[in-house]
Motif scaffolding. Structure first.
Motif, PDB file in Angstrom:
ATOM      1  N   LYS A   7      -8.817   2.966 -13.489  1.00 14.62           N
ATOM      2  CA  LYS A   7      -9.943   2.453 -12.695  1.00 14.62           C
ATOM      3  C   LYS A   7     -10.159   3.340 -11.464  1.00 14.62           C
ATOM      4  O   LYS A   7     -11.131   4.053 -11.376  1.00 14.62           O
ATOM      5  CB  LYS A   7      -9.688   1.006 -12.290  1.00 14.62           C
ATOM      6  CG  LYS A   7      -9.903   0.056 -13.454  1.00 14.62           C
ATOM      7  CD  LYS A   7      -9.862  -1.390 -13.019  1.00 14.62           C
ATOM      8  CE  LYS A   7     -11.174  -1.804 -12.390  1.00 14.62           C
ATOM      9  NZ  LYS A   7     -11.140  -3.210 -11.937  1.00 14.62           N
ATOM     10  N   ASP A   8      -9.170   3.282 -10.546  1.00 13.67           N
ATOM     11  CA  ASP A   8      -9.222   4.223  -9.429  1.00 13.67           C
ATOM     12  C   ASP A   8      -8.703   5.565  -9.940  1.00 13.67           C
ATOM     13  O   ASP A   8      -7.599   5.632 -10.468  1.00 13.67           O
ATOM     14  CB  ASP A   8      -8.326   3.741  -8.282  1.00 13.67           C
ATOM     15  CG  ASP A   8      -8.889   2.487  -7.643  1.00 13.67           C
ATOM     16  OD1 ASP A   8      -9.970   2.057  -8.074  1.00 13.67           O
ATOM     17  OD2 ASP A   8      -8.248   1.953  -6.735  1.00 13.67           O
ATOM     18  N   PRO A  55     -12.032   5.600  -5.426  1.00 11.86           N
ATOM     19  CA  PRO A  55     -11.996   4.169  -5.749  1.00 11.86           C
ATOM     20  C   PRO A  55     -13.016   3.836  -6.841  1.00 11.86           C
ATOM     21  O   PRO A  55     -14.028   4.522  -6.985  1.00 11.86           O
ATOM     22  CB  PRO A  55     -12.342   3.494  -4.419  1.00 11.86           C
ATOM     23  CG  PRO A  55     -12.967   4.544  -3.584  1.00 11.86           C
ATOM     24  CD  PRO A  55     -12.481   5.859  -4.064  1.00 11.86           C
ATOM     25  N   TYR A  56     -12.705   2.785  -7.569  1.00  9.03           N
ATOM     26  CA  TYR A  56     -13.513   2.466  -8.753  1.00  9.03           C
ATOM     27  C   TYR A  56     -15.003   2.361  -8.427  1.00  9.03           C
ATOM     28  O   TYR A  56     -15.850   2.857  -9.153  1.00  9.03           O
ATOM     29  CB  TYR A  56     -13.013   1.156  -9.368  1.00  9.03           C
ATOM     30  CG  TYR A  56     -13.792   0.740 -10.579  1.00  9.03           C
ATOM     31  CD1 TYR A  56     -13.775   1.532 -11.723  1.00  9.03           C
ATOM     32  CD2 TYR A  56     -14.569  -0.413 -10.589  1.00  9.03           C
ATOM     33  CE1 TYR A  56     -14.492   1.183 -12.840  1.00  9.03           C
ATOM     34  CE2 TYR A  56     -15.301  -0.765 -11.691  1.00  9.03           C
ATOM     35  CZ  TYR A  56     -15.266   0.032 -12.817  1.00  9.03           C
ATOM     36  OH  TYR A  56     -15.994  -0.303 -13.923  1.00  9.03           O
ATOM     37  N   ARG A  57     -15.317   1.760  -7.265  1.00 11.94           N
ATOM     38  CA  ARG A  57     -16.739   1.548  -6.952  1.00 11.94           C
ATOM     39  C   ARG A  57     -17.475   2.856  -6.717  1.00 11.94           C
ATOM     40  O   ARG A  57     -18.693   2.912  -6.779  1.00 11.94           O
ATOM     41  CB  ARG A  57     -16.870   0.637  -5.732  1.00 11.94           C
ATOM     42  CG  ARG A  57     -16.385   1.256  -4.455  1.00 11.94           C
ATOM     43  CD  ARG A  57     -16.228   0.218  -3.365  1.00 11.94           C
ATOM     44  NE  ARG A  57     -15.166   0.588  -2.461  1.00 11.94           N
ATOM     45  CZ  ARG A  57     -15.346   1.309  -1.352  1.00 11.94           C
ATOM     46  NH1 ARG A  57     -16.542   1.715  -1.014  1.00 11.94           N
ATOM     47  NH2 ARG A  57     -14.331   1.617  -0.581  1.00 11.94           N
ATOM     48  N   ALA A  58     -16.741   3.949  -6.408  1.00  9.00           N
ATOM     49  CA  ALA A  58     -17.411   5.220  -6.138  1.00  9.00           C
ATOM     50  C   ALA A  58     -17.426   6.149  -7.347  1.00  9.00           C
ATOM     51  O   ALA A  58     -18.080   7.193  -7.312  1.00  9.00           O
ATOM     52  CB  ALA A  58     -16.733   5.922  -4.967  1.00  9.00           C
ATOM     53  N   THR A  59     -16.720   5.787  -8.428  1.00  9.71           N
ATOM     54  CA  THR A  59     -16.602   6.729  -9.542  1.00  9.71           C
ATOM     55  C   THR A  59     -17.950   7.042 -10.177  1.00  9.71           C
ATOM     56  O   THR A  59     -18.246   8.193 -10.473  1.00  9.71           O
ATOM     57  CB  THR A  59     -15.656   6.199 -10.634  1.00  9.71           C
ATOM     58  OG1 THR A  59     -16.024   4.851 -10.905  1.00  9.71           O
ATOM     59  CG2 THR A  59     -14.209   6.265 -10.203  1.00  9.71           C
ATOM     60  N   GLY A  60     -18.768   6.022 -10.349  1.00 10.16           N
ATOM     61  CA  GLY A  60     -20.064   6.251 -10.992  1.00 10.16           C
ATOM     62  C   GLY A  60     -20.926   7.188 -10.166  1.00 10.16           C
ATOM     63  O   GLY A  60     -21.490   8.151 -10.676  1.00 10.16           O
ATOM     64  N   ARG A  61     -20.946   6.927  -8.878  1.00  5.98           N
ATOM     65  CA  ARG A  61     -21.776   7.720  -7.974  1.00  5.98           C
ATOM     66  C   ARG A  61     -21.310   9.179  -7.935  1.00  5.98           C
ATOM     67  O   ARG A  61     -22.121  10.099  -7.841  1.00  5.98           O
ATOM     68  CB  ARG A  61     -21.649   7.096  -6.590  1.00  5.98           C
ATOM     69  CG  ARG A  61     -22.763   7.480  -5.710  1.00  5.98           C
ATOM     70  CD  ARG A  61     -22.785   6.613  -4.495  1.00  5.98           C
ATOM     71  NE  ARG A  61     -23.819   7.101  -3.618  1.00  5.98           N
ATOM     72  CZ  ARG A  61     -24.044   6.617  -2.417  1.00  5.98           C
ATOM     73  NH1 ARG A  61     -23.311   5.628  -1.969  1.00  5.98           N
ATOM     74  NH2 ARG A  61     -24.998   7.125  -1.677  1.00  5.98           N
ATOM     75  N   LEU A  88     -15.845   9.225  -1.482  1.00  4.96           N
ATOM     76  CA  LEU A  88     -16.826   8.156  -1.626  1.00  4.96           C
ATOM     77  C   LEU A  88     -18.203   8.657  -2.035  1.00  4.96           C
ATOM     78  O   LEU A  88     -18.894   8.009  -2.816  1.00  4.96           O
ATOM     79  CB  LEU A  88     -16.957   7.396  -0.299  1.00  4.96           C
ATOM     80  CG  LEU A  88     -15.701   6.673   0.164  1.00  4.96           C
ATOM     81  CD1 LEU A  88     -15.907   6.101   1.545  1.00  4.96           C
ATOM     82  CD2 LEU A  88     -15.325   5.572  -0.809  1.00  4.96           C
TER      83      LEU A  88
END
Lengths: 315, 268
Positions: free
Chosen positions: A118-119, A138-144, A172
């Motif tokens: 994930k991370d 971090p997982y929330r930034a991977t797509g970006r 990030l």
């Protein structure tokens, strides 16, 4: 051969060729100067920030009503955590704060390995004199990040902006669109026609691998034997050869500010990026200088944007 | 009739050798592995195999060239025919799959995208190889008896070579000195020591070895100390065999103005 006096080179070269040796610093004709101030937050309120500068003195600065702060995302300045390292753009001789970047770091290098589910943990090669660095996405930034890094695999370049947390880098935001070629296959510069251009355009970026409060730039086109840097001398921007200690005149085309900045390091990694900056217009390809955060901010650059369109000449 | 059959043999030999030399030098100079990525059929194989693939091709060409030159054995003749026929096919395939890649036939000079001329050239070479299949003599003997047909072959090949224009362009639009890789530091130092300026001021210096040397734009600077512990700096222009040399003495305390600037220019 060491560098007994890299600063002295400029004086000696100017004497030998009978020209003026330039003076490092901003161009006085640029309107109100911007000062960069760095330090550790001791206390912060909506209108006042108290920091401890690297040399140990305590500074109290007024926060302008329009000031903005960034700490992994836009926040009001008063919400910045005490103890974080800040870089600030200030007006009025460093008394009024306009923009604050807290714990901001930039991670630039060639990808060595990627692990995690994930991370993601990415191991990067940041060039021969900067060594290896490991960064967590971090997982929330991977797509970006991945959408701007389509070749997210070892051997390709990586450039991201993030924050330092507990000694580790957290990536990030993508700092650029990843070049499509492997890190070692830098395209050749376009053929040079009829002499050297007096000014060369491209993109100027920043890096946090400089000394604290240092004003300087890493430049990609240095002679390998002079610097002991085996990877330097690649660039797709058609740059002239300079030396450590040469003075670059850098102009931020977006903010219309210019400054004389000495070359203090070899920009092996900057030379491998053949990308553009779209900060105020589309710049020609190629990173022409990698600035220290102080020089970058004082030229009017935004650390989070990652680059500005620049022109260089010899100072 | 035999003259006709053997007339193209020397051309084939020369081209094969040229191809070998160019490919080997490309692999040797292209220290950056990915730099080959835009060159020739090698792009069709994975990245780490590109260098070996070019070298393998070069070795094959060398064997064929030697065989054509020294023997009349049909294996070399058929081999050459097969090589050029295959090349034609590979170039057609390359043009279809990687329109951005150059043919790499002569190494990095052939970095322009594959066009009809490159393909026409390999087809012509295949034709020449077919013509030479039943030539009764070796390439060496054929080369000793030049003919008009041979000259015609050379002209046809030159007309089909995009590399010629590339080379003319490179001579015409040479990168300015500031952007070219300079000669080695030792070479420049040797040139400085041949200059009149050096001979005139050699005795003032404490050491013949510079304590610092750096390159900026088209000049290389050498810094020395003289007996008064002042800095003596020589600037040597980087192009030309007898370059311009300039010299200045800067006292140690001084850090800005030009105290004893001596305009020693272009000392011969």
């Amino acid at each position: 051969m060491g560098y007994p006096s890299v600063e002295r080179r400029r004086v000696l070269a100017a004497a030998a060729l009978g020209r003026e040796s330039g003076i490092p610093g901003p161009d006085p004709g640029d309107g109100e100067p911007i000062n960069a101030v760095a330090g550790e937050i001791l206390d912060v309120s909506p209108h006042l920030i108290i920091i401890e500068t690297p040399d140990g003195t305590e500074e109290r600065l007024v926060i302008a009503p329009w000031a903005k702060a960034w700490h992994g995302g836009d926040t009001p300045p008063a919400d910045l955590p005490v103890g974080s390292m800040v870089m600030m753009r200030t007006l009025r001789d460093g008394r009024v704060v306009e923009r604050i970047w807290a714990d901001t770091t930039r991670i630039t290098g060639a990808i060595l390995s990627i692990s995690g589910r994930k991370d993601l943990t990415v191991e990067l090669d940041c060039g021969p004199h900067r060594g290896h660095r490991s960064v967590v996405i971090p997982y929330r930034a991977t797509g970006r990040l991945q959408v701007r890094h389509p070749k997210f695999e070892p051997g390709y370049l990586f450039d991201a902006i993030g924050i330092r947390r507990d000694g580790a880098g957290l990536a990030l935001l993508p700092a650029t669109s990843q070049p499509p070629y492997p890190a070692r296959a830098v395209p050749d510069p376009p053929p040079a026609y009829a002499g050297l251009q007096p000014r060369i355009s491209g993109t100027a970026t920043w890096s946090d691998t400089f000394d604290e409060e240092e004003r300087g730039a890493a430049y990609p086109m240095l002679e390998r034997v002079d610097t002991g840097c085996p990877d330097v001398g690649a660039s797709c921007a058609g740059l002239p050869y300079l030396a450590l200690g040469s003075l670059l005149q850098i102009r931020n085309v977006c903010s219309n500010r210019s400054a004389n900045v000495p070359v203090v390091a070899c920009g092996c990694m900057a030379g491998r990026f053949c990308d553009r900056c779209v900060e105020c217009d589309t710049s020609p390809r190629g990173r022409i200088a990698e600035l220290s955060p102080f020089s970058y901010v004082e030229l009017g650059g935004d650390l989070v944007k990652g680059c500005f369109n620049a022109q260089i000449g010899l100072g | 009739m035999t003259r006709v059959l053997e007339s193209q043999l020397p051309i084939l030999v020369v081209l094969l050798v040229l191809g070998t030399v160019a490919k080997v030098s490309t692999v040797r100079s292209g220290g950056e592995p990915g730099a080959l990525a835009r060159l020739g059929p090698a792009v069709l194989v994975p990245g780490h195999m590109q260098g070996p693939a070019l070298l393998f091709c070069a070795a094959g060409e060398l064997v064929l060239a030697a065989g054509l030159l020294l023997s009349t054995h049909t294996i070399f003749r058929w081999g050459t025919l097969a090589f050029f026929t295959m090349s034609t096919y590979v170039l057609l395939e390359l043009r279809r799959r990687r329109p951005d890649a150059g043919c790499g036939c002569f190494g990095e000079v052939s970095s322009a995208p594959v066009g009809l001329r490159s393909i026409g050239r390999t087809a012509l070479l295949a034709g020449m190889a077919a013509l030479s299949l039943w030539a009764p003599v070796t390439g060496w003997e054929a080369a000793t008896r030049p003919s008009w047909l041979m000259a015609a072959g050379v002209i046809a090949l030159l007309a089909l070579s995009p590399e010629i224009e590339e080379m003319i362009d490179r001579v015409r639009y040479r990168a300015p000195c500031e952007q070219r890789r300079g000669p080695a530091e030792s070479v420049t130092l040797a040139r400085l020591r041949e200059s009149g300026s050096w001979r005139a001021h050699r005795d003032e210096l404490t050491s013949a070895e510079p304590y610092d040397s750096w390159r900026e734009l088209c000049w290389r600077f050498f810094a020395f100390r003289n007996h008064e512990q002042d800095d003596v700096v020589f600037a040597v222009y980087l192009s030309g065999r007898r370059p311009a040399v300039r010299r200045a003495v800067v006292s140690v305390e001084d850090s800005g103005s030009l105290p004893e600037y001596t305009p020693v220019s272009a000392s011969r």
